[in-house]
Motif scaffolding. Structure first.
Motif, PDB file in Angstrom:
ATOM      1  N   ILE A   1     -36.719  27.713 -36.074  1.00  0.00           N
ATOM      2  CA  ILE A   1     -37.640  28.311 -35.184  1.00  0.00           C
ATOM      3  C   ILE A   1     -36.928  27.531 -34.225  1.00  0.00           C
TER       4      ILE A   1
ATOM      5  N   ARG B   1     -32.135  26.627 -19.200  1.00  0.00           N
ATOM      6  CA  ARG B   1     -32.656  26.652 -17.641  1.00  0.00           C
ATOM      7  C   ARG B   1     -32.264  25.495 -17.261  1.00  0.00           C
TER       8      ARG B   1
ATOM      9  N   ILE C   1     -32.584  17.396 -22.985  1.00  0.00           N
ATOM     10  CA  ILE C   1     -30.541  17.346 -23.343  1.00  0.00           C
ATOM     11  C   ILE C   1     -30.134  17.237 -24.922  1.00  0.00           C
TER      12      ILE C   1
ATOM     13  N   TRP D   1     -43.139  35.825 -21.293  1.00  0.00           N
ATOM     14  CA  TRP D   1     -42.261  35.067 -21.236  1.00  0.00           C
ATOM     15  C   TRP D   1     -41.197  35.104 -19.930  1.00  0.00           C
TER      16      TRP D   1
ATOM     17  N   THR E   1     -39.029  24.917 -30.926  1.00  0.00           N
ATOM     18  CA  THR E   1     -39.346  25.997 -30.382  1.00  0.00           C
ATOM     19  C   THR E   1     -40.471  25.665 -28.398  1.00  0.00           C
TER      20      THR E   1
ATOM     21  N   TRP F   1     -34.593  29.380 -10.270  1.00  0.00           N
ATOM     22  CA  TRP F   1     -34.997  29.572 -11.278  1.00  0.00           C
ATOM     23  C   TRP F   1     -36.388  29.442 -11.544  1.00  0.00           C
TER      24      TRP F   1
ATOM     25  N   TYR G   1     -42.689  26.526 -26.341  1.00  0.00           N
ATOM     26  CA  TYR G   1     -43.693  27.744 -27.012  1.00  0.00           C
ATOM     27  C   TYR G   1     -44.121  27.555 -27.934  1.00  0.00           C
TER      28      TYR G   1
ATOM     29  N   LEU H   1     -47.723  29.423 -31.224  1.00  0.00           N
ATOM     30  CA  LEU H   1     -46.857  29.849 -32.646  1.00  0.00           C
ATOM     31  C   LEU H   1     -48.139  28.620 -33.153  1.00  0.00           C
TER      32      LEU H   1
ATOM     33  N   VAL I   1     -40.276  34.727 -34.624  1.00  0.00           N
ATOM     34  CA  VAL I   1     -41.377  34.732 -35.531  1.00  0.00           C
ATOM     35  C   VAL I   1     -43.397  34.843 -34.942  1.00  0.00           C
TER      36      VAL I   1
ATOM     37  N   GLY J   1     -34.226  29.602 -23.698  1.00  0.00           N
ATOM     38  CA  GLY J   1     -35.925  28.416 -23.464  1.00  0.00           C
ATOM     39  C   GLY J   1     -34.969  28.422 -21.743  1.00  0.00           C
ATOM     40  N   ALA J   2     -36.526  26.622 -22.714  1.00  0.00           N
ATOM     41  CA  ALA J   2     -35.810  25.634 -20.955  1.00  0.00           C
ATOM     42  C   ALA J   2     -33.970  25.016 -21.592  1.00  0.00           C
TER      43      ALA J   2
ATOM     44  N   PRO K   1     -40.192  26.903 -19.006  1.00  0.00           N
ATOM     45  CA  PRO K   1     -41.169  25.583 -19.562  1.00  0.00           C
ATOM     46  C   PRO K   1     -40.737  24.736 -20.382  1.00  0.00           C
TER      47      PRO K   1
ATOM     48  N   GLY L   1     -33.550  28.910 -30.934  1.00  0.00           N
ATOM     49  CA  GLY L   1     -32.303  28.267 -30.754  1.00  0.00           C
ATOM     50  C   GLY L   1     -32.101  28.082 -29.144  1.00  0.00           C
TER      51      GLY L   1
ATOM     52  N   ALA M   1     -39.668  23.979 -12.229  1.00  0.00           N
ATOM     53  CA  ALA M   1     -38.063  24.993 -11.037  1.00  0.00           C
ATOM     54  C   ALA M   1     -37.009  24.384 -10.772  1.00  0.00           C
TER      55      ALA M   1
ATOM     56  N   VAL N   1     -31.214  23.032 -27.380  1.00  0.00           N
ATOM     57  CA  VAL N   1     -30.410  22.220 -28.110  1.00  0.00           C
ATOM     58  C   VAL N   1     -31.255  21.323 -29.201  1.00  0.00           C
TER      59      VAL N   1
HETATM   60  C1  FAD Z   1     -35.706  23.751 -15.332  1.00  0.00           C
HETATM   61  C2  FAD Z   1     -35.747  23.149 -15.743  1.00  0.00           C
HETATM   62  C3  FAD Z   1     -34.884  22.134 -15.381  1.00  0.00           C
HETATM   63  C4  FAD Z   1     -34.066  21.405 -16.645  1.00  0.00           C
HETATM   64  N1  FAD Z   1     -33.152  19.835 -16.588  1.00  0.00           N
HETATM   65  C5  FAD Z   1     -33.206  19.259 -17.301  1.00  0.00           C
HETATM   66  C6  FAD Z   1     -31.635  17.805 -16.854  1.00  0.00           C
HETATM   67  O1  FAD Z   1     -31.226  18.048 -16.065  1.00  0.00           O
HETATM   68  N2  FAD Z   1     -31.982  17.556 -17.810  1.00  0.00           N
HETATM   69  C7  FAD Z   1     -32.582  16.878 -19.334  1.00  0.00           C
HETATM   70  O2  FAD Z   1     -32.062  16.229 -20.021  1.00  0.00           O
HETATM   71  N3  FAD Z   1     -33.495  18.048 -19.498  1.00  0.00           N
HETATM   72  C8  FAD Z   1     -34.121  18.763 -18.630  1.00  0.00           C
HETATM   73  N4  FAD Z   1     -34.746  20.565 -18.544  1.00  0.00           N
HETATM   74  C9  FAD Z   1     -35.625  19.929 -19.565  1.00  0.00           C
HETATM   75  C10 FAD Z   1     -34.936  20.562 -20.968  1.00  0.00           C
HETATM   76  O3  FAD Z   1     -34.201  21.643 -20.636  1.00  0.00           O
HETATM   77  C11 FAD Z   1     -35.180  20.755 -22.803  1.00  0.00           C
HETATM   78  O4  FAD Z   1     -36.540  19.590 -22.608  1.00  0.00           O
HETATM   79  C12 FAD Z   1     -34.635  20.722 -23.427  1.00  0.00           C
HETATM   80  O5  FAD Z   1     -33.947  22.208 -23.506  1.00  0.00           O
HETATM   81  C13 FAD Z   1     -35.600  21.276 -24.667  1.00  0.00           C
HETATM   82  O6  FAD Z   1     -34.349  22.004 -25.452  1.00  0.00           O
HETATM   83  P1  FAD Z   1     -35.672  22.740 -26.801  1.00  0.00           P
HETATM   84  O7  FAD Z   1     -34.768  22.869 -27.422  1.00  0.00           O
HETATM   85  O8  FAD Z   1     -36.641  21.673 -27.631  1.00  0.00           O
HETATM   86  O9  FAD Z   1     -36.541  24.137 -26.387  1.00  0.00           O
HETATM   87  P2  FAD Z   1     -35.828  25.473 -25.844  1.00  0.00           P
HETATM   88  O10 FAD Z   1     -34.930  24.666 -25.134  1.00  0.00           O
HETATM   89  O11 FAD Z   1     -36.996  25.916 -24.636  1.00  0.00           O
HETATM   90  O12 FAD Z   1     -35.732  26.289 -27.226  1.00  0.00           O
HETATM   91  C14 FAD Z   1     -36.923  26.570 -27.593  1.00  0.00           C
HETATM   92  C15 FAD Z   1     -36.540  28.210 -28.103  1.00  0.00           C
HETATM   93  O13 FAD Z   1     -36.986  28.743 -29.453  1.00  0.00           O
HETATM   94  C16 FAD Z   1     -37.472  30.263 -28.900  1.00  0.00           C
HETATM   95  N5  FAD Z   1     -38.524  30.337 -29.484  1.00  0.00           N
HETATM   96  C17 FAD Z   1     -39.899  30.389 -28.723  1.00  0.00           C
HETATM   97  N6  FAD Z   1     -40.951  30.836 -30.056  1.00  0.00           N
HETATM   98  C18 FAD Z   1     -39.762  31.314 -30.540  1.00  0.00           C
HETATM   99  C19 FAD Z   1     -40.363  31.889 -31.790  1.00  0.00           C
HETATM  100  N7  FAD Z   1     -41.433  32.857 -32.019  1.00  0.00           N
HETATM  101  N8  FAD Z   1     -39.638  32.983 -33.172  1.00  0.00           N
HETATM  102  C20 FAD Z   1     -38.173  32.453 -32.337  1.00  0.00           C
HETATM  103  N9  FAD Z   1     -37.685  31.549 -32.099  1.00  0.00           N
HETATM  104  C21 FAD Z   1     -39.153  31.254 -30.969  1.00  0.00           C
HETATM  105  C22 FAD Z   1     -37.465  29.996 -27.903  1.00  0.00           C
HETATM  106  O14 FAD Z   1     -36.611  31.622 -26.912  1.00  0.00           O
HETATM  107  C23 FAD Z   1     -36.689  29.025 -26.969  1.00  0.00           C
HETATM  108  O15 FAD Z   1     -34.748  29.289 -27.173  1.00  0.00           O
HETATM  109  C24 FAD Z   1     -34.835  20.824 -17.861  1.00  0.00           C
HETATM  110  C25 FAD Z   1     -35.817  22.147 -18.373  1.00  0.00           C
HETATM  111  C26 FAD Z   1     -36.083  22.917 -16.986  1.00  0.00           C
HETATM  112  C27 FAD Z   1     -37.117  24.278 -17.058  1.00  0.00           C
END
Ligand code: FAD
Length: 402
Positions: free
Chosen positions: A70, A107, A344, A40, A205, A310, A208, A212, A178, A103-104, A313, A72, A225, A74
């Protein structure tokens, strides 16, 4: 200047900038085709570089909970907060593989937009005021800017949600990946040194998720990026819009914003790696190409190098709209994701919908829609990259939904 800049670059410029995420046709069929990579990409974002909070203790041994989440980011954190606001005393446990915001979420650019990547389907018209209200109600310190295009520090937003969830009674275990989900009532989650059983599980997740073994035909990770300059002189910054959107083809774009301490943050691109690969730190040409694109759009920035670069995904779906789905024989595993780079605000609202589902409420019907089944490998690699490349070359547009 509070202006959303939208400009279409010339074709010649695009051909150069198409290289931003290696999505030029030359990459198609490249060396990654047969490469299975289980790593990762670490989170090297500007936000995390400003100071990482120590992670919570991992879960050890056996535990039971009313609700296991599963992930952490948003989605997972907002689900926990809203589940507990509705049902104080509920035993909620979040399992995060690395650390909250890894995760995303941690970033992202932290740019808040109403709706989804493709439009404003029902329930998404108010996602920005929804986040602003949440930040205010929970007292989250995340440098929220209430500009016409609202923006915040997404890592600190995630930390604020984590603390709010903990304050409401949730337990957040970090460093807890997990490894298996055993269907049943309760569902059993296992990882290194722990077992967690819960009658309801939310899989948050996002990109990711296929690793799973959940939603493998519906979700895939596309890496994108971002980069940020160092602090810029006031006179340079004055002429840069607070929010940037530069089209690089009919469909693809470079986005950006001003970042704390007088910086400019930009991002672009999409890459898919074989077998839902989660490791990509950027090819040698990626960030120079992103810098060229920024300098072409804002010549005053040409002599200011990036200070942080940076990648991360994004969880994506075939029609670029987020989904909620039910997995498992008993219907007690719910997954959500696929914001396609727009998660977000939408992911925060999705947490509200997911918490409502625990009380038998239905999320907006479109989120439960069937989606096109993605093929397995190697066809998935070929199909996803073909679409990305065609979009990048301006030869294909995703149909908008409204
Ligand atoms: C570079 C970049 C820029 C972006 N800019 C924007 C923006 O400006 N505005 C916007 O709205 N969106 C933006 N996005 C998209 C946004 O970041 C995502 O849509 C949003 O953060 C998704 O949140 P999430 O909680 O669903 O997933 P994530 O934030 O990816 O969280 C998933 C979490 O699950 C954890 N995980 C994965 N597998 C497992 C496992 N097996 N067991 C336990 N934990 C696990 C990971 O470690 C991760 O922390 C951007 C994305 C990127 C990559």
């Amino acid at each position: 200047m509070d202006v959303l800049t939208t400009m279409t670059l010339t074709r010649r410029t695009f051909v150069r900038t198409a290289a931003i995420a290696g999505i030029g046709g030359a990459y198609f069929g490249g060396a990654h085709l047969l490469l299975k990579d289980e790593r990762w990409t670490p989170n090297r974002s500007f936000w995390v570089s400003r100071g990482r909070e120590p992670a919570g203790a991992p879960l050890r041994g056996e535990r039971e909970a009313d609700l296991a989440i599963i992930g952490g980011g948003v989605t997972g954190l907002s689900t926990a907060v809203h589940a507990l606001l509705r049902s104080p005393g509920l035993q909620v446990v979040i399992l995060e593989a690395q650390y909250v915001g890894f995760g995303a979420t941690g970033r992202s650019g932290g740019v808040l937009g109403n709706g989804t990547e493709m439009g404003t389907p029902p329930g998404t018209e108010d996602t920005v005021p929804f986040v602003i209200d949440l930040v205010d109600r929970l007292g989250i310190a995340c440098e929220l800017e209430r500009a016409p295009v609202a923006q915040l520090d997404p890592y600190r937003y995630a930390l604020g949600l984590k603390h709010a969830a903990e304050g409401l009674g949730a337990t957040v275990h970090e460093g807890c990946r997990v490894r298996s989900i055993e269907d049943g009532a309760p569902v059993t989650l296992r990882g290194d040194g722990f077992t967690l059983r819960a009658p309801k599980v939310i899989v948050a997740t996002n990109g990711y998720t296929p690793k799973l073994g959940i939603a493998t035909s519906r979700l895939f990770p596309a890496h994108t990026a971002a980069a940020v300059t160092g602090p810029l002189p006031r006179e340079i910054l004055r002429d840069i819009p607070d929010s940037i959107l530069v089209m690089t083809s009919g469909e693809m774009y470079m986005w950006g914003r001003k970042a704390p301490n007088g910086r400019v943050l930009v991002g672009a691109g999409a890459r898919y790696f074989y077998d839902n690969g989660l490791h990509y730190s950027g090819d040698g040409f990626l960030f120079p190409a992103l810098h060229r694109c920024m300098a072409k759009s804002f010549p005053a920035l040409a002599s200011y190098p990036f200070q942080h670069t940076w990648t991360g995904p994004m969880g994506c779906t075939a029609d670029q709209e987020p989904i909620i789905g039910i997995a498992g024989g008993s219907g007690n595993i719910i997954y959500c994701g696929g914001y396609c780079g727009h998660g977000i605000a939408m992911g925060s609202k999705a947490g509200f919908f997911l918490a409502g589902m625990l009380h038998g409420e239905k999320p907006p019907a479109w989120m439960l829609r069937p989606t096109l089944d993605l093929p397995g490998e190697p066809l998935r690699y070929i199909a996803v990259n073909a679409v990305i490349n065609l979009m990048n070359l301006g030869l294909y547009r995703m149909p908008k939904h409204d």
